[in-house]
Scaffold this motif. Structure first.
Motif, short mmCIF file in Angstrom:
data_model
loop_
_atom_site.label_atom_id
_atom_site.label_comp_id
_atom_site.label_asym_id
_atom_site.label_seq_id
_atom_site.Cartn_x
_atom_site.Cartn_y
_atom_site.Cartn_z
N LEU A 228 0.83 -1.20 0.00
CA LEU A 228 0.00 0.00 0.00
C LEU A 228 0.87 1.25 0.00
O LEU A 228 1.80 1.37 0.81
CB LEU A 228 -0.91 0.01 1.22
N THR A 229 0.57 2.17 -0.91
CA THR A 229 1.22 3.47 -0.94
C THR A 229 0.17 4.56 -1.15
O THR A 229 -0.90 4.31 -1.68
CB THR A 229 2.26 3.57 -2.08
N ALA A 230 0.51 5.77 -0.73
CA ALA A 230 -0.24 6.95 -1.13
C ALA A 230 0.55 7.61 -2.23
O ALA A 230 1.74 7.92 -2.07
CB ALA A 230 -0.44 7.90 0.05
N THR A 231 -0.06 7.80 -3.39
CA THR A 231 0.62 8.29 -4.58
C THR A 231 0.08 9.65 -4.99
O THR A 231 -1.14 9.82 -5.08
CB THR A 231 0.42 7.30 -5.75
N SER A 232 0.99 10.59 -5.25
CA SER A 232 0.58 11.92 -5.69
C SER A 232 1.44 12.37 -6.85
O SER A 232 2.65 12.11 -6.87
CB SER A 232 0.73 12.94 -4.55
N PHE A 233 0.83 13.03 -7.81
CA PHE A 233 1.53 13.80 -8.83
C PHE A 233 1.18 15.26 -8.61
O PHE A 233 0.00 15.62 -8.51
CB PHE A 233 1.09 13.37 -10.23
N ILE A 234 2.21 16.10 -8.57
CA ILE A 234 2.01 17.52 -8.29
C ILE A 234 2.78 18.33 -9.33
O ILE A 234 4.00 18.18 -9.47
CB ILE A 234 2.51 17.89 -6.88
N ARG A 235 2.06 19.16 -10.06
CA ARG A 235 2.70 20.00 -11.08
C ARG A 235 2.77 21.44 -10.55
O ARG A 235 1.80 21.97 -10.02
CB ARG A 235 1.89 19.96 -12.38
N PHE A 236 3.96 22.03 -10.70
CA PHE A 236 4.15 23.41 -10.29
C PHE A 236 4.08 24.29 -11.52
O PHE A 236 4.92 24.20 -12.42
CB PHE A 236 5.49 23.56 -9.56
N THR A 237 3.05 25.12 -11.56
CA THR A 237 2.80 25.95 -12.74
C THR A 237 3.02 27.41 -12.40
O THR A 237 2.77 27.86 -11.27
CB THR A 237 1.36 25.76 -13.24
N ARG A 238 3.47 28.17 -13.39
CA ARG A 238 3.70 29.60 -13.18
C ARG A 238 2.37 30.35 -13.11
O ARG A 238 1.42 29.98 -13.75
CB ARG A 238 4.55 30.17 -14.34
#
Length: 238
Positions: A228-238
């Protein structure tokens, strides 16, 4: 003071270490003790509704959405560290693209070809991946890789087309088997990080990587027994 409240709160001061990986010296941020009360995340994972497969998702298992509070707390707690480690623009806003619990369940013989290879999540260097382990070490951590033929350890927009075309030809000539583990004919493992309960790895999503999924220890769909994992994708936008 904890960031946020309840089961999605982060610890006030998780332990952070930066490791530079491979020839490209790509940063990997290791965060130990991320969640203030990780056992509450296990309770959330075990409660209804359950996990399910997601159409178009290449993850070799099942997902369960996490409330946005999880990623919001993570970004608030680690904001300064993330911007320094990954050289993100100071004015960039964090945009969560994925926030889910994930559990590996797919038998090795049923993997699709793309699931048998190291992969990257996005060619955008300002998109980060977070893998928060909620399982013991023996169920497998995460490793990083170099493509032998090109020498690439990360894939940006300039590398994408040539890399994808070359890899397709290689895979057609010699199809990979099973889960990725260690060196192979096509890839060299540049680093590996063991899972530890309540440890998170954070890295650029354009870095070649793969979960070290140990099918011999079982691919249980039970959140209290599986990988089990907690998975996140986070994009840093201007």
């Amino acid at each position: 003071m904890e960031t946020g409240v309840g089961k999605f709160a982060c610890a006030a001061e998780p332990r952070c270490e930066v490791v530079s990986v491979g020839n490209e010296q790509l940063p990997v941020l290791v965060v130990d003790g991320l969640a203030a009360e990780p056992e509450l995340l296990l309770e959330y994972a075990a409660a209804a509704p359950g996990f399910s497969a997601r159409a178009g998702d290449y993850y070799p298992g099942l997902r369960k959405p996490l409330p946005s509070a999880y990623t919001e707390n993570l970004c608030a707690t680690l904001d300064k560290t993330l911007r320094e480690v990954f050289q993100l623009p100071s004015t960039a806003a964090a945009e969560p693209l994925l926030c889910a619990l994930s559990i590996a369940t797919t038998p090795a013989e049923k993997l699709r070809p793309i699931q048998r290879l190291p992969h990257f999540d996005s060619s955008d260097p300002n998109q980060l991946a977070v893998v928060h382990y909620l399982c013991p070490p023996q169920l497998g951590g995460t490793a990083f890789y170099r493509h032998r033929a090109s020498g690439f350890e990360s894939i940006d927009a300039d590398r994408l087309y040539g890399y994808a075309a070359a890899l397709k030809q290689q895979v057609m000539a010699s199809p990979p088997q099973g889960y990725t583990s260690g060196d192979s004919q096509l890839f060299v493992q540049t680093a590996r990080f063991d899972a530890q309960f309540n440890r998170a790895l954070i890295y650029r999503g354009n870095q070649l990587h793969s979960g070290l999924i140990n099918a011999t220890t079982g691919l249980s769909a039970d959140p209290r027994a599986g990988r089990l994992t907690a998975t996140s994708f986070i994009r840093f936008t201007r």
